[in-house]
Design a protein around this motif. Structure first.
Motif, PDB file in Angstrom:
ATOM      1  N   ASN A  94      -7.356  -3.697   3.983  1.00 15.13           N
ATOM      2  CA  ASN A  94      -6.226  -3.124   3.643  1.00 15.13           C
ATOM      3  C   ASN A  94      -6.791  -1.493   3.609  1.00 15.13           C
ATOM      4  O   ASN A  94      -7.766  -1.140   3.938  1.00 15.13           O
ATOM      5  CB  ASN A  94      -5.519  -3.382   2.704  1.00 15.13           C
ATOM      6  N   THR A  95      -5.663  -0.594   3.286  1.00 10.64           N
ATOM      7  CA  THR A  95      -6.058   0.711   3.729  1.00 10.64           C
ATOM      8  C   THR A  95      -6.648   1.273   2.303  1.00 10.64           C
ATOM      9  O   THR A  95      -7.056   2.544   2.269  1.00 10.64           O
ATOM     10  CB  THR A  95      -4.685   1.712   3.795  1.00 10.64           C
ATOM     11  N   GLN A  96      -6.560   0.473   1.384  1.00 14.98           N
ATOM     12  CA  GLN A  96      -7.749   0.703   0.393  1.00 14.98           C
ATOM     13  C   GLN A  96      -9.215   0.359   0.331  1.00 14.98           C
ATOM     14  O   GLN A  96      -9.911   0.647  -0.204  1.00 14.98           O
ATOM     15  CB  GLN A  96      -7.070   0.258  -1.105  1.00 14.98           C
ATOM     16  N   GLY A  97      -9.393  -0.399   1.545  1.00 13.71           N
ATOM     17  CA  GLY A  97     -10.854  -0.794   1.814  1.00 13.71           C
ATOM     18  C   GLY A  97     -10.968  -2.025   1.423  1.00 13.71           C
ATOM     19  O   GLY A  97     -12.189  -2.534   1.200  1.00 13.71           O
ATOM     20  N   PHE A 145     -15.005   1.072   6.337  1.00 11.03           N
ATOM     21  CA  PHE A 145     -13.815   1.559   5.773  1.00 11.03           C
ATOM     22  C   PHE A 145     -13.969   3.211   5.783  1.00 11.03           C
ATOM     23  O   PHE A 145     -13.151   3.870   6.026  1.00 11.03           O
ATOM     24  CB  PHE A 145     -13.465   1.256   4.463  1.00 11.03           C
ATOM     25  N   LEU A 168     -13.318   4.612   9.247  1.00  9.07           N
ATOM     26  CA  LEU A 168     -11.781   4.377   9.489  1.00  9.07           C
ATOM     27  C   LEU A 168     -10.932   5.387   8.680  1.00  9.07           C
ATOM     28  O   LEU A 168     -10.063   6.057   9.245  1.00  9.07           O
ATOM     29  CB  LEU A 168     -11.246   2.970   9.218  1.00  9.07           C
ATOM     30  N   SER A 169     -11.085   5.537   7.349  1.00  8.54           N
ATOM     31  CA  SER A 169     -10.300   6.045   6.218  1.00  8.54           C
ATOM     32  C   SER A 169     -10.489   7.721   6.746  1.00  8.54           C
ATOM     33  O   SER A 169      -9.640   8.380   6.315  1.00  8.54           O
ATOM     34  CB  SER A 169     -10.533   5.998   4.835  1.00  8.54           C
ATOM     35  N   SER A 170     -11.566   8.120   7.330  1.00 10.43           N
ATOM     36  CA  SER A 170     -11.597   9.602   7.634  1.00 10.43           C
ATOM     37  C   SER A 170     -10.968  10.012   9.011  1.00 10.43           C
ATOM     38  O   SER A 170     -11.192  11.060   9.541  1.00 10.43           O
ATOM     39  CB  SER A 170     -12.997   9.977   7.364  1.00 10.43           C
ATOM     40  N   GLU A 185      -5.007  10.724  12.726  1.00 12.81           N
ATOM     41  CA  GLU A 185      -3.931  10.005  13.187  1.00 12.81           C
ATOM     42  C   GLU A 185      -4.000   9.717  14.867  1.00 12.81           C
ATOM     43  O   GLU A 185      -4.307   8.642  15.340  1.00 12.81           O
ATOM     44  CB  GLU A 185      -2.701  10.638  12.929  1.00 12.81           C
ATOM     45  N   HIS A 239      -4.222  -0.124  13.460  1.00 12.10           N
ATOM     46  CA  HIS A 239      -3.893   0.071  12.156  1.00 12.10           C
ATOM     47  C   HIS A 239      -2.280  -0.381  12.023  1.00 12.10           C
ATOM     48  O   HIS A 239      -1.586   0.145  12.670  1.00 12.10           O
ATOM     49  CB  HIS A 239      -3.791   1.623  11.729  1.00 12.10           C
ATOM     50  N   THR A 284      -0.155  -1.606   6.137  1.00 10.09           N
ATOM     51  CA  THR A 284      -1.154  -1.358   5.403  1.00 10.09           C
ATOM     52  C   THR A 284      -2.564  -1.999   5.689  1.00 10.09           C
ATOM     53  O   THR A 284      -3.583  -1.974   4.979  1.00 10.09           O
ATOM     54  CB  THR A 284      -0.892  -2.073   3.826  1.00 10.09           C
ATOM     55  N   TYR A 308      -5.884  -2.485   8.446  1.00 13.29           N
ATOM     56  CA  TYR A 308      -6.828  -2.246   9.382  1.00 13.29           C
ATOM     57  C   TYR A 308      -7.237  -3.586  10.199  1.00 13.29           C
ATOM     58  O   TYR A 308      -7.728  -4.332   9.343  1.00 13.29           O
ATOM     59  CB  TYR A 308      -7.950  -1.588   9.251  1.00 13.29           C
TER      60      TYR A 308
END
Lengths: 890, 166
Positions: B9-12, B36, B39-41, B44, B66, B69, B71
Motif C-alpha cells: 500500500n502507499t504506506q509501504g 517503497f 516508488l514513494s519518491s 506523478e 499505482h 492505495t 502499488y
C-alpha cells in the motif's frame, strides 16, 4: 487440546494486527499468535494446521520469523485433503528456504501428487515444483513432468511446460529429453499452452545449442506460419488486450524468432516477411500494440542484416519518441541506445525528436535522452546540438542542470572545432549555470584560455561583460577574476580586438570593481576570494593608478577570520608597500599552462605529485624547458628570478609564498603538492645541478615571461645576493643570503663531483696555513674570473675567496655585478666589489671578496653557481656558470 | 524471468509478496522497503519503469502501477518485454477486480490466500502462465470450489469433535 489454540481465526488475527497503532503493539500481537501456533505445532494439532499455516504466511509477509512452521507444511502436504495440500504447497513456496534436507523430504510427496488422479492436485504439485525445484528434485521428477507435457487437460500441459523450464535451468543435461515434446507443443491451438510452449523452446535454445540447431532447422518455418495465423486471426475476446489479440503470444513468438535468427542468415531470411508485416500492421495506439512493435524492433535489430527492415524498425522507435505515453518514450530511448551500435546513421535522423525528449517533463526520460544525445554528437553536428542544449539550459529544472552542464561541457571539450567557439560555449554555460559546474570544467577552461594567446583580449572582455549580468554564478566569477588578473590591461586597452567584437570602454577602476565585488559578495567562497586577492595584487602593478585603491581592498582582509586570506592579504600588502621594486616581476603574467600536463593530471594517468615531472625535466638541457610544476608556482607568478629576494628582514616571506599551503592552489591545479616541492621547482628553474658548467642563457627568465624585455629579465638576477647592484639598498648579510641557501636545499648530492670526492678522501689533517692554488674559476670569450683562496686560522670550515675579474675585450663593462649561489650546507657572505665597472683590454680588474662556510667540511666539496651581469655599450649581457673544481679541502 | 511480484500500500505495508528466486525473510523485507523508498519518491507524471539494479542486482527492471492505495510492482530481467509486463499488471488487476467485485485494499488484506491462488495461475515460477483473465478466473473458481467442498466435509465435524473433547 490446547484451549487457546483455537483462539482466533485468520481474519481476526489480521484485524488485530491492523488495529495496532504502533510497531511495538504489532510485535506483541504477532508474538502471542506465534506462541499459540508453536504450541499447536508441538502438540501436533491437526485440526487447525490449515489455519495456523495461513496465519504463518501472513506473519511471514510482515517480516517475522516463521521457520518453526516448515515441518507443518510438509505434514500438510502429506495429508490427503485438497485444502490441506493446497495450503501446504503454498507454505512450501513461501516459507521454506532452499535448505536441501528439508526439501528432500518433499520429493516423495511431490512424486505421488504428480501422479495423482485429481488434476488439481497435480497442478498444485507442478506449481510447487516450478517454484522451488532443486537440481536433485529436477533429476528425480523430470520423467513425471515430461509425461505431463502430454496430459489431456491444457492447464496441466502449460504448467508442465513452465515446470520443464525450471528443470532444464537447474540441470541443463536434461534438455535433450524435452526437445521433441517442446516441439510438439508448438502445434497447440490453445493460446495458454502455446505461450508456455514457445517459452519452453526459447529457454531450451538458451541452455542447449543442440536444441537451438534443432529448432532452427525444423521449426522456424512452422513458427513463422503460426505467427502469421495469430497475426491474421479473427478477434478472440478471451485473449483480447485492448483490441489486440494476445500480445503476449506475439511477443513470445518474436522473442523465439530472435534467438533463432541471431547469427543465422537462412532463418533470418525466412522471417523477414512476417516481421515486416508485424511492424507495419500492428496498431500503435495502445500499450499492447506498442509492446508488440517494441519486441518486433528488437528482433529486427538482432537478426541478420536487412537494412530495409532496420530503417523501418528505427522509424518505429522514432515514432515512439513522440508518443504521449511516458513508458513508450522511455523504452524507445532504451532501444535507440542499443540501436546506435547497429546503425548510427539511422538513429541520427531522429536527432531532433531525441532532443525534444531532453526537454521532457519526466526526469528519467530526460536523463536517457541526454545520454543518447551524448552518444550521437560528432564533429559535424556538435554546433547545432550544443546550441540547443545551451538554450534548454536556461529553462531546465534546477536538479537537471548539473547533469546537463556536465554533458554539455564534455561534448564541447571533446568535439570543439576551434578554441574561440569552445570559449564562447563555455562562457555561455558558466553564465547560465556556473553554480552547477564541476571544478574540473572551469580549470580546463582556464588552461585553454591560457593556451590561446590571440584570444586573451577577446576572452577577458567577454568575461567582463558576462560577469556584469551573471555575477551570481560562482565559477564564472572565478574564471573572470583569473582572467582580469592576468589580462587586465587587455580589457582596458581593447587589445587584440576580433572583428566580431564590439569595442567596450572599461576603465582601470571598472576592472578593479569586478574584483572588489567578487571579493565582497557574501556568497563567494574562500577560493573565489583568494583568487580575487591574487588578481588584485596583479592589477596593482598593472594599473598603477589604482594601486592605492587595491591596497585598501587588500588591507581590509588583514583581520579576516580565514587564516589563508588573512595571511595572503598581509603578505600582499607588504609587497605593495615595501617591495615596489620587485612587484612587477613578482606579479608577471603566468606562463602558458601546459595542456598535456593538465589533462594528464585530470585523467589521473600522471602521478599528481610534481616530483616526477620535475625529475624528468632535469634531463632537459639547462632545465629551461617548460616548467612542468608550473601550476603551483605559476599561480603566484613566482618564477625563479623573483624568488631570491634581496631584503634581509623580509627574506623569508617569499619563501612563504613558495612553500605556503595555499588552500586554493591545490584545488586550482588539481593536485595537492607538498610545500617542499616548491623549492624543487625553483631549483629546477634555476637549472642548478644540470651538467653544463657554463651557461650564457638569458632564457630562464624569458620562458616565464615572453614579453619581458631583457632589462627586466636581468633585474631580478641582479638582486641575487648582489652587493654592487644599484637597485639593492640593503647591505648583504648572512640573513640576506639564507633564502638562496634554502632554495638550494636538497640539491647538494648532485653537486658533488666524483673527482672531488676522491681527492677529499685522501685529504686529512689540519689544513690551517695550507696554501691553495688559485684557479681560473670562469672564463668566457672576454671575461676571466680568478679565484684565490685563504683560510682564517682556527676555522677550517671557512674559506675566504678573492675573485678577480679581468676584461679582455676592447669595451668597458659597466654596471658589473657578480652573483653567486651555493648549496644549502654552505653559507655565503659577499663583500662589496671594488668597483662596478671593468676596464677594457685587461687594463685593471675588479676584485670582490667573499667568505664561504662549508658546514659539511670534509664530507662534501664546495660548489657554486655564478652569474655575472654587465653592460657593454649600453647592452645587457648575462653570463653564468657553475664551479665545481675547487681545490680539495675547502 | 519475473523475479518478484510485490503488492504494497502507499504506506509501504506489504500486502502480497512473492519472490521467484529465493530470498531470506529479512532480505525480502529490506527489498520491499527499498522498493517503497523508490516508488514513494517518484513524481506523478513519470514513466512506470525504474532501473532496479541497485536493489535487485544487475540486469533487473521494475515496473509498477499505482491503483488507489496500492502499488503493484513487478520485478523482472531483460528477458521480459517491459511494455508487456505493464500489460500483465493490467491482467492481474483485472482478474482481481473480477474475483472480488471492485477490488479494494481490504479484499487484498483479508484474502491474501486467494491472491496467491490467482497469482499462481498467472505467473508460474517466474514465467507467464496465462494471460487471459477469463481462463485464470475459471481455474481459480475450480480450486475454490474444491476447497469449499472438502472444507464442509472435513472441518465441521472436526471442530465439533474438538468441542466435544473438551
Amino acid at each position: 487440546m490446547n484451549p487457546f489454540s483455537s483462539g482466533t481465526r485468520l481474519r481476526d488475527m489480521i484485524r488485530a494486527i491492523r488495529a495496532c497503532k504502533t510497531a511495538a503493539e504489532e510485535r506483541a500481537v504477532v508474538r502471542k499468535e506465534c506462541a499459540t501456533i508453536r504450541a499447536a505445532v508441538s502438540e501436533n494439532d491437526q485440526d487447525y494446521r490449515h489455519r495456523n499455516l495461513a496465519k504463518l504466511m501472513f506473519i511471514h509477509m510482515l517480516g517475522y520469523p516463521t521457520h518453526f512452521g516448515q515441518m507443518e507444511c510438509l505434514k500438510s502436504i502429506a495429508s490427503a485433503g485438497f485444502p490441506e495440500k493446497r495450503i501446504g504447497y503454498l507454505g512450501l513456496m513461501l516459507l521454506l528456504d532452499e535448505r536441501q534436507e528439508v526439501l528432500m523430504l518433499v520429493t516423495n510427496s511431490l512424486k505421488q501428487d504428480l501422479n495423482h488422479t485429481n488434476q488439481y492436485i497435480v497442478g498444485l504439485a507442478l506449481c510447487a515444483l516450478g517454484n522451488i525445484c532443486s537440481a536433485e528434485m529436477a533429476r528425480d521428477l523430470a520423467p513425471e513432468v515430461e509425461r505431463l507435457l502430454q496430459f489431456r487437460d491444457p492447464n496441466i500441459r502449460k504448467k508442465a511446460a513452465l515446470c520443464s523450464i525450471r528443470i532444464i535451468k537447474k540441470v541443463p543435461d536434461l534438455a535433450e529429453n524435452f526437445i521433441s515434446p517442446a516441439a510438439a507443443l508448438l502445434k497447440e491451438k490453445h493460446h495458454g499452452v502455446l505461450i508456455t510452449g514457445v517459452q519452453l523452446c526459447t529457454d531450451l535454445c538458451k541452455v542447449s545449442t543442440e536444441a537451438l540447431d534443432y529448432f532452427r532447422k525444423r521449426c522456424t518455418e512452422g513458427l513463422v506460419k503460426v505467427l502469421k495465423d495469430v497475426v491474421n486471426s479473427p478477434y478472440s475476446p478471451e485473449y483480447d488486450m485492448s483490441g489486440i489479440t494476445d500480445p503476449f503470444l506475439h511477443i513470445r513468438f518474436l522473442r523465439l524468432l530472435r534467438i533463432l535468427g541471431q547469427g543465422d542468415a537462412d532463418a533470418s531470411d525466412c522471417m523477414n516477411d512476417i516481421l515486416a508485416q508485424v511492424a507495419t500492421k500492428t496498431e500503435p495506439n495502445k500499450n499492447a500494440g506498442n509492446a508488440i512493435l517494441y519486441e518486433c524492433v528488437e528482433t529486427i535489430m538482432s537478426i541478420e542484416d536487412n537494412s530495409g527492415l532496420r530503417v523501418l524498425a528505427i522509424n518505429i522507435l522514432g515514432r515512439f519518441l513522440s508518443n504521449r505515453d511516458n513508458n513508450i518514450r522511455y523504452v524507445a530511448l532504451n532501444m535507440l541506445m542499443k540501436a546506435i551500435a547497429v546503425d548510427a546513421q539511422a538513429v541520427q535522423r531522429h536527432r531532433a525528436t531525441i532532443l525534444e525528449c531532453v526537454k521532457d517533463s519526466d526526469a528519467s526520460i530526460r536523463k536517457r535522452a541526454l545520454e543518447l544525445i551524448f552518444l550521437l554528437v560528432n564533429e559535424s553536428n556538435v554546433k547545432p546540438l550544443t546550441k540547443e542544449l545551451i538554450d534548454y539550459l536556461e529553462v531546465s529544472d534546477q536538479e537537471f542542470k548539473e547533469d546537463l552542464t556536465a554533458k554539455i561541457c564534455s561534448i564541447v571539450e571533446k568535439f570543439s572545432p576551434e578554441k574561440q567557439w569552445y570559449i564562447d560555449q563555455m562562457l555561455k554555460v558558466l553564465s547560465e549555470a556556473g553554480n552547477f559546474v564541476k571544478d574540473e570544467v572551469w580549470h580546463a577552461l582556464i588552461v585553454v584560455i591560457s593556451n590561446a594567446p590571440d584570444l586573451h583580449g577577446y576572452t577577458v572582455r567577454a568575461l567582463y561583460r558576462a560577469v556584469q549580468t551573471s555575477g551570481e554564478q560562482e565559477s564564472l566569477v572565478r574564471v573572470a577574476v583569473w582572467c582580469i588578473g592576468e589580462y587586465g590591461e587587455m580589457l582596458v586597452n581593447n587589445v587584440g580586438m576580433l572583428n566580431i567584437e564590439e569595442p567596450i570602454t572599461v576603465t582601470e577602476s571598472d576592472a578593479v570593481d569586478v574584483l572588489e565585488i567578487a571579493m565582497k559578495r557574501h556568497t563567494s567562497d574562500i577560493t573565489t576570494r583568494a583568487m580575487s586577492l591574487i588578481a588584485l595584487l596583479k592589477l596593482s602593478s598593472r594599473f598603477p593608478s589604482c594601486s592605492q585603491r587595491v591596497k585598501e581592498i587588500i588591507v581590509q582582509h588583514k583581520g579576516g577570520l580565514v587564516l589563508e586570506l588573512q595571511q595572503r592579504s598581509i603578505e600582499f600588502n607588504s609587497i605593495i608597500e615595501r617591495h615596489q621594486n620587485i612587484r612587477p616581476a613578482l606579479v608577471e603574467r603566468m606562463p602558458v599552462l601546459d595542456e598535456a600536463t593538465y589533462s594528464g593530471k585530470r585523467a589521473g594517468s600522471l602521478p599528481p605529485t610534481v616530483s616526477t615531472s620535475t625529475g624528468s625535466s632535469l634531463n632537459l638541457p639547462n632545465g629551461v624547458a617548460k616548467p612542468p610544476a608550473a601550476p603551483l608556482v605559476d599561480l603566484l607568478d613566482l618564477t625563479s628570478d623573483d624568488a631570491p629576494a634581496p631584503s634581509s628582514s623580509d627574506g623569508d616571506f617569499l619563501q612563504d609564498l613558495l612553500g605556503v599551503d595555499l588552500a586554493p592552489i591545490p584545488s586550482l591545479s588539481g593536485t595537492s603538492q607538498a610545500p617542499p616541492s616548491g623549492t624543487d621547482v625553483l631549483l629546477d628553474l634555476l637549472s642548478i645541478g644540470t651538467p653544463p658548467p657554463v651557461q650564457t642563457n638569458p632564457s630562464t627568465p624569458i620562458i616565464s615571461s615572453p614579453s619581458q624585455n631583457s632589462q627586466t629579465s636581468v633585474a631580478p638576477l641582479e638582486r641575487l645576493s648582489s652587493l654592487s647592484s644599484p637597485l639593492s639598498t640593503q647591505v648583504s648579510s648572512p640573513a640576506g643570503a639564507s633564502p638562496i641557501v634554502d632554495l638550494l636545499d636538497g640539491l647538494s648530492p648532485s653537486l658533488s663531483m666524483p673527482d672531488n670526492k676522491a681527492q677529499e678522501s685522501n685529504f686529512s689533517g689540519d689544513n690551517n696555513g695550507l696554501v691553495y692554488p688559485s684557479i681560473v674559476a670562469f672564463q668566457s670569450g672576454s671575461l676571466k674570473m680568478m679565484f684565490s683562496f685563504s683560510k682564517p686560522p682556527g676555522n677550517p670550515q671557512t674559506t675566504i675567496i678573492q675573485a678577480t675579474f679581468t676584461n679582455m675585450s676592447s669595451n668597458v663593462y659597466t654596471d658589473f655585478i657578480f652573483q653567486a649561489a651555493v648549496p644549502k650546507f654552505v653559507q655565503l657572505h659577499l663583500d662589496p666589489a671594488s668597483s662596478n665597472s671593468l676596464p677594457a683590454s685587461g687594463n685593471g680588474s675588479v676584485t670582490q671578496k667573499f667568505r664561504v662556510t662549508n658546514s659539511q667540511h670534509g664530507q662534501k666539496p664546495l660548489a657554486m653557481r655564478i652569474r655575472i651581469a654587465y653592460k657593454v655599450n649600453g647592452q645587457d649581457v648575462l653570463e653564468q656558470g657553475q664551479i665545481n673544481k675547487f681545490p680539495a679541502g675547502l | 524471468m519475473i523475479r518478484a511480484v510485490i503488492v504494497m500500500n502507499t504506506q509501504g505495508k506489504p500486502r502480497l509478496a512473492k519472490f521467484y528466486d529465493f530470498q531470506p525473510a529479512e532480505k525480502q523485507q529490506e527489498l520491499i522497503r527499498s522498493v517503497f523508498g523508490v516508488l514513494s519518491s517518484r513524481a506523478e507524471n513519470v514513466s512506470d519503469f525504474v532501473e532496479a539494479d541497485s536493489i535487485f542486482g544487475p540486469d533487473t527492471r521494475l515496473v509498477y502501477k499505482h491503483f488507489a492505495t496500492l502499488y503493484f510492482v513487478f520485478v523482472f530481467d531483460s528477458s521480459e518485454n517491459e511494455l508487456a509486463m505493464l500489460d500483465l499488471i493490467q491482467v492481474f488487476v483485472e482478474t482481481l477486480d473480477k474475483c472480488f467485485k471492485n477490488v479494494c485494499e481490504l479484499d487484498v488484506v483479508f484474502n491474501f490466500n486467494k491472491m496467491h491462488t490467482i497469482l499462481d495461475e498467472i505467473i508460474f515460477g517466474g514465467q507467464v502462465l496465462e494471460t487471459s483473465s477469463t481462463e485464470v478466473i475459471k481455474a481459480v473458481e475450480e480450486i475454490t470450489k474444491l476447497e469449499r467442498a472438502s472444507n464442509t466435509i472435513s472441518l465441521v465435524p472436526k471442530s465439533v469433535s474438538g468441542w466435544q473433547a473438551r
